[in-house]
Write a protein that holds these residues in place. Structure first.
Motif, PDB file in Angstrom:
ATOM      1  N   GLU A  60     -14.777  26.999  27.983  1.00 55.28           N
ATOM      2  CA  GLU A  60     -13.345  26.681  27.843  1.00 55.28           C
ATOM      3  C   GLU A  60     -12.796  25.921  29.045  1.00 55.28           C
ATOM      4  OE1 GLU A  60     -11.968  26.838  25.225  1.00 55.28           O
ATOM      5  OE2 GLU A  60     -11.912  28.793  24.222  1.00 55.28           O
ATOM      6  N   ARG A  63     -11.289  22.243  28.587  1.00 57.62           N
ATOM      7  CA  ARG A  63     -10.083  22.264  27.771  1.00 57.62           C
ATOM      8  C   ARG A  63      -8.934  22.956  28.516  1.00 57.62           C
ATOM      9  NH1 ARG A  63      -7.943  24.790  23.364  1.00 57.62           N
ATOM     10  NH2 ARG A  63      -9.307  26.589  23.579  1.00 57.62           N
ATOM     11  N   GLN A 197       0.832  32.116  -3.287  1.00 54.18           N
ATOM     12  CA  GLN A 197       0.001  30.923  -3.117  1.00 54.18           C
ATOM     13  C   GLN A 197       0.866  29.656  -3.059  1.00 54.18           C
ATOM     14  OE1 GLN A 197      -2.691  29.088  -6.302  1.00 54.18           O
ATOM     15  NE2 GLN A 197      -4.090  30.405  -5.196  1.00 54.18           N
ATOM     16  N   ILE A 201       0.834  27.261   0.167  1.00 56.44           N
ATOM     17  CA  ILE A 201       0.434  25.855   0.078  1.00 56.44           C
ATOM     18  C   ILE A 201       1.578  24.964   0.563  1.00 56.44           C
ATOM     19  CG2 ILE A 201      -0.099  23.993  -1.552  1.00 56.44           C
ATOM     20  CD1 ILE A 201      -1.859  26.023  -3.064  1.00 56.44           C
ATOM     21  N   LEU A 204       1.556  25.110   4.319  1.00 56.82           N
ATOM     22  CA  LEU A 204       0.481  24.300   4.901  1.00 56.82           C
ATOM     23  C   LEU A 204       0.865  22.823   4.902  1.00 56.82           C
ATOM     24  CD1 LEU A 204      -2.864  25.741   3.504  1.00 56.82           C
ATOM     25  CD2 LEU A 204      -2.096  25.705   5.881  1.00 56.82           C
ATOM     26  N   ARG A 227       3.404  44.127   0.307  1.00 53.13           N
ATOM     27  CA  ARG A 227       3.408  42.664   0.189  1.00 53.13           C
ATOM     28  C   ARG A 227       3.531  42.195  -1.260  1.00 53.13           C
ATOM     29  NH1 ARG A 227      -1.241  43.347   4.560  1.00 53.13           N
ATOM     30  NH2 ARG A 227       0.186  43.825   6.247  1.00 53.13           N
TER      31      ARG A 227
ATOM     32  N   ASP B  38      -4.315  48.843   6.438  1.00 54.98           N
ATOM     33  CA  ASP B  38      -3.922  47.498   6.865  1.00 54.98           C
ATOM     34  C   ASP B  38      -2.434  47.515   7.205  1.00 54.98           C
ATOM     35  OD1 ASP B  38      -3.799  44.802   7.285  1.00 54.98           O
ATOM     36  OD2 ASP B  38      -4.039  44.229   5.187  1.00 54.98           O
ATOM     37  N   ALA B  39      -2.111  47.473   8.481  1.00 59.76           N
ATOM     38  CA  ALA B  39      -0.706  47.582   8.899  1.00 59.76           C
ATOM     39  C   ALA B  39      -0.444  46.639  10.069  1.00 59.76           C
ATOM     40  CB  ALA B  39      -0.387  49.019   9.304  1.00 59.76           C
ATOM     41  N   PRO B  40       0.744  46.035  10.087  1.00 62.85           N
ATOM     42  CA  PRO B  40       1.034  45.021  11.102  1.00 62.85           C
ATOM     43  C   PRO B  40       1.432  45.581  12.466  1.00 62.85           C
ATOM     44  CG  PRO B  40       2.892  45.240   9.601  1.00 62.85           C
ATOM     45  CD  PRO B  40       1.829  46.167   9.099  1.00 62.85           C
ATOM     46  N   GLN B 197      -6.114  20.312   6.141  1.00 63.79           N
ATOM     47  CA  GLN B 197      -5.169  20.747   5.112  1.00 63.79           C
ATOM     48  C   GLN B 197      -5.857  20.884   3.752  1.00 63.79           C
ATOM     49  OE1 GLN B 197      -1.835  18.245   3.263  1.00 63.79           O
ATOM     50  NE2 GLN B 197      -0.811  19.256   4.950  1.00 63.79           N
ATOM     51  N   GLU B 200      -7.862  23.989   3.822  1.00 59.97           N
ATOM     52  CA  GLU B 200      -7.059  25.215   3.833  1.00 59.97           C
ATOM     53  C   GLU B 200      -6.397  25.464   2.479  1.00 59.97           C
ATOM     54  OE1 GLU B 200      -4.773  24.643   7.409  1.00 59.97           O
ATOM     55  OE2 GLU B 200      -6.551  24.972   8.649  1.00 59.97           O
ATOM     56  N   ILE B 201      -5.962  24.403   1.840  1.00 59.53           N
ATOM     57  CA  ILE B 201      -5.391  24.573   0.499  1.00 59.53           C
ATOM     58  C   ILE B 201      -6.469  25.038  -0.473  1.00 59.53           C
ATOM     59  CG2 ILE B 201      -4.423  23.298  -1.467  1.00 59.53           C
ATOM     60  CD1 ILE B 201      -2.714  21.743   0.577  1.00 59.53           C
ATOM     61  N   LEU B 204      -6.989  28.717   0.154  1.00 60.11           N
ATOM     62  CA  LEU B 204      -5.908  29.523  -0.417  1.00 60.11           C
ATOM     63  C   LEU B 204      -6.103  29.705  -1.915  1.00 60.11           C
ATOM     64  CD1 LEU B 204      -2.604  28.331   1.297  1.00 60.11           C
ATOM     65  CD2 LEU B 204      -3.654  30.589   1.428  1.00 60.11           C
ATOM     66  N   ARG B 205      -6.440  28.601  -2.576  1.00 58.08           N
ATOM     67  CA  ARG B 205      -6.647  28.694  -4.026  1.00 58.08           C
ATOM     68  C   ARG B 205      -7.821  29.613  -4.369  1.00 58.08           C
ATOM     69  NH1 ARG B 205      -3.180  25.182  -6.318  1.00 58.08           N
ATOM     70  NH2 ARG B 205      -2.801  23.188  -5.310  1.00 58.08           N
ATOM     71  N   LEU B 210      -7.066  31.955   6.525  1.00 61.09           N
ATOM     72  CA  LEU B 210      -7.867  31.264   7.514  1.00 61.09           C
ATOM     73  C   LEU B 210      -7.142  31.305   8.826  1.00 61.09           C
ATOM     74  CD1 LEU B 210      -6.343  28.031   7.346  1.00 61.09           C
ATOM     75  CD2 LEU B 210      -6.880  28.952   5.109  1.00 61.09           C
ATOM     76  N   GLU B 212      -8.233  29.117  11.783  1.00 61.11           N
ATOM     77  CA  GLU B 212      -8.261  27.729  12.192  1.00 61.11           C
ATOM     78  C   GLU B 212      -9.452  27.095  11.507  1.00 61.11           C
ATOM     79  OE1 GLU B 212      -6.269  26.103  14.228  1.00 61.11           O
ATOM     80  OE2 GLU B 212      -5.078  27.759  15.029  1.00 61.11           O
ATOM     81  N   HIS B 225     -15.203  23.937  21.113  1.00 64.73           N
ATOM     82  CA  HIS B 225     -13.960  24.665  20.839  1.00 64.73           C
ATOM     83  C   HIS B 225     -12.805  23.742  20.456  1.00 64.73           C
ATOM     84  CE1 HIS B 225     -14.484  29.010  22.413  1.00 64.73           C
ATOM     85  NE2 HIS B 225     -15.539  28.600  21.735  1.00 64.73           N
ATOM     86  N   ARG B 227     -10.613  21.774  18.042  1.00 66.57           N
ATOM     87  CA  ARG B 227     -10.418  21.873  16.591  1.00 66.57           C
ATOM     88  C   ARG B 227     -10.279  20.505  15.937  1.00 66.57           C
ATOM     89  NH1 ARG B 227      -6.506  26.559  18.477  1.00 66.57           N
ATOM     90  NH2 ARG B 227      -8.183  28.025  18.956  1.00 66.57           N
ATOM     91  N   LYS B 247      -8.566  37.263   1.508  1.00 68.28           N
ATOM     92  CA  LYS B 247      -7.307  37.992   1.613  1.00 68.28           C
ATOM     93  C   LYS B 247      -7.429  39.403   1.083  1.00 68.28           C
ATOM     94  CE  LYS B 247      -3.887  34.390   1.316  1.00 68.28           C
ATOM     95  NZ  LYS B 247      -2.458  34.293   0.997  1.00 68.28           N
ATOM     96  N   LYS B 250     -10.748  41.160   3.327  1.00 72.89           N
ATOM     97  CA  LYS B 250     -10.608  40.951   4.775  1.00 72.89           C
ATOM     98  C   LYS B 250     -11.927  40.567   5.448  1.00 72.89           C
ATOM     99  CE  LYS B 250      -6.253  42.193   4.675  1.00 72.89           C
ATOM    100  NZ  LYS B 250      -5.180  41.209   4.880  1.00 72.89           N
TER     101      LYS B 250
END
Lengths: 392, 392
Positions: A60, A63, A197, A201, A204, A227, B38-40, B197, B200-201, B204-205, B210, B212, B225, B227, B247, B250
């Protein structure tokens, strides 16, 4: 952006610490804020009052030199990491390396966050270091007061949020209702997952990432942490809570709306109206010098006067207004200040949510949430989205 | 799924601890694994060797009872949290509450993760508790060995990953090259961000979230490293590294491919071929009883024999093979076992990446990464994606 760390410097001076120490990856927002370096693996940052130094792996290093806002970047190899690992093993070797880094910075006693890693702290203590977990999150207090640039970052994320909310609302509007009262879109049941979703989307495409999105209907909406999943139903409340994070700036936004497709019950209508009233009361109380508790009390007053239970009137209630009024938003979606029973004094630059709500499995849930910044003479609510219950 | 915690129970017994203590939100995979909840927000879990107990806020109580895999769920109010807060303040009040919860479970001395929060540990110590940070991550070792259900979870995420990689490759294939050698798609420069993008889309579908995604071209690809950002160029290597998380389950997957649109230099071709060879050599070495170090050494042998620097031959090199060969994948995208210079013994059920690569800013970067599970008699590489450099 250069953060103003003078409060932290003064605090260290007053409390007699040589430095403030972090050992975390950049998912820790204090680390991201102090170092300005976004990295997936833990690294070490020390703030001495005069300067910020970071200690990173060789991978790292390049960077970090380019991207971090630290005054000086060091790599583990600068402090004989490999040799120390070989001689003392991973835990003690790492502790000795960090101790050497701190020694080089002239730092003996450090203040560290409440959630600083125990292994690192005990390792440094074994090397004679003095590590104290802080009582209050001083850096969190600094982060809570946003610069204009930071407020603009939240505003930009909120624009994306509004686009996503509109996409969700449009989907509900476009849905039909089948004979069982289930929403149907393009021949399939319209589910929480499908709406999530669509939201994600949209986010994003607007340059935002996201952790989770709440699209919760009926009984699910009565649990503020649910959720949501499965088909959405007509005539029941659908809570949509979206809290995106800008991929570029890493700042969040946060907004909730509650919708009913079809005909809400009288009770849901009444809940919605009283919740809108509670939101207005909160904003009436929101100004610098007031406390987060004042704002929360304004919401509790509205609800309790209308006969609803709150955590203030009954700490064990499982229905009614069963969470706090709001929270700060920034690099974390939940950060200071708190708008709750122990909410602190509000200051210009605080970016906060106002999110009253009512919950009961027998009725459903209602929540309305805006996001605003406290200004010199009040607040600026920069949420630009209608507050309307029924989606036709 | 019920995790097999017998190793942890034995370890506690042998080392003389009454329990294993966690204080974290479910972003901490040990917490998610042990509690199944699963809790924030952070909550407390203790494993006594016989049972798992969790301590959550009133807000999470109902959901924790429904969803967690703990044998018993308690709420803060069960241990007079509010009264203790009022009497002792937030830090000591919380520590006393957790101490009462531990006392109720018959637990005095606890083992805790290396990254257990210092404030909680010191708070418990002030109440007479005995808290020790572990030297090795015992629960991590347990998590590294996957059940069939967990392997299936990773396989499912990998299917999504392959769909996303194909979407990315198709986009590069569909692009034209302009007079400056920049990729152009539908009239605009094709950027790293645009490909990210698309990935990532697609994810999601496919039901994945994700963190990164890496889409790094040219000099950017030379930094493992980085991106990636900005327009993609023809005739240069483009590293695409995708690590989605399901999702629902996990669990993660992880895969990397390297593409060149147009004509790679001889050096890039050679790097690609030797990297494919290094990957094969790693798989030849991958079997139960071998160590992660054996697999890593197989890769280093191939590279060093071809004249490339590695961290094994030169720990300070900034070009060549400058990372480890692989890592475990599960609830964390990086977890045990390590396929590196200190890699431990491999066991059936270990799900690992094999990801050799070469890097030099003057040339670019090449990395090829598959994901596989160690089996009783070798391995099952469940990556189903071609290894081809040139995209026409």
């Amino acid at each position: 952006m250069e953060p103003d760390l003078s409060t932290l410097a003064e605090y260290l001076e007053t409390e007699g610490f040589d430095g403030y120490l972090l050992d975390a990856d950049s998912a820790d927002s204090n680390q991201l804020y102090l170092s300005g370096f976004d990295a997936p693996d833990p690294f070490v940052t020390v703030f001495t009052g005069d300067e910020t130094r970071v200690l990173v792996s060789g991978l790292e290093y390049g960077r970090a030199k380019k991207e971090s806002r630290a005054d000086a970047v060091y790599r583990l190899a600068d402090y004989d990491f490999r040799q120390r690992l070989a001689e003392y093993g991973p835990k003690e070797g790492r502790a000795r390396t960090i101790a050497a880094f701190l020694d080089d910075a002239g730092v003996e006693s450090v203040l560290a966050p409440e959630r600083f890693p125990l292994g690192t702290a005990d390792g440094l203590r074994e090397q004679g270091g003095d590590v104290t977990a802080e009582e209050r999150d001083v850096l969190g207090d600094i982060r809570a007061v946003k610069t204009d640039e930071e407020v603009d970052n939240v505003r930009a994320a909120q624009k994306a949020n509004e686009a996503a909310m509109k996409a969700a609302e449009d989907l509900i509007r476009a849905a039909d209702v089948d004979a069982d009262g289930i929403l149907v879109y393009e021949g399939d049941p319209l589910t929480s997952e499908r709406v999530q979703q669509e939201i994600e989307i949209t986010l994003l495409r607007e340059g935002c990432a996201l952790d989770e999105t709440i699209v919760a209907c009926g009984e699910q909406a009565a649990d503020p942490h649910d959720r949501g999943s499965g088909p959405l139903a007509a005539n029941e409340s659908i809570i949509i809570d979206i809290f995106p994070r800008s991929k570029s700036t890493k700042y969040h936004a946060d907004m909730t709306r509650t919708f009913v497709k079809g005909e809400p019950s009288d009770e849901l209508r009444e809940w919605f109206d009283i919740t809108a009233e509670a939101k207005d009361a909160a904003f009436d109380a929101l100004e610098p010098g007031a406390t987060g508790k004042d704002v929360h009390d304004a919401v509790c007053d509205v609800y309790e006067n209308a006969g609803h239970a709150t955590f203030r009137s009954d700490p064990t209630t499982e229905t009614g207004f069963i969470h706090s009024t709001g929270h700060g938003v920034g690099l974390d979606v939940h950060e200071g200040p708190r708008l709750s029973s122990d909410g602190e004094e509000l200051k210009p630059g605080h970016v906060v949510t106002i999110e009253p709500g009512l919950y009961d499995p027998a009725v459903g849930g209602v929540r309305i949430e805006d996001i605003a910044v406290v200004t010199e003479d009040g607040y600026d609510n920069f949420t630009d989205y209608p507050v309307e219950l029924v989606v036709d």
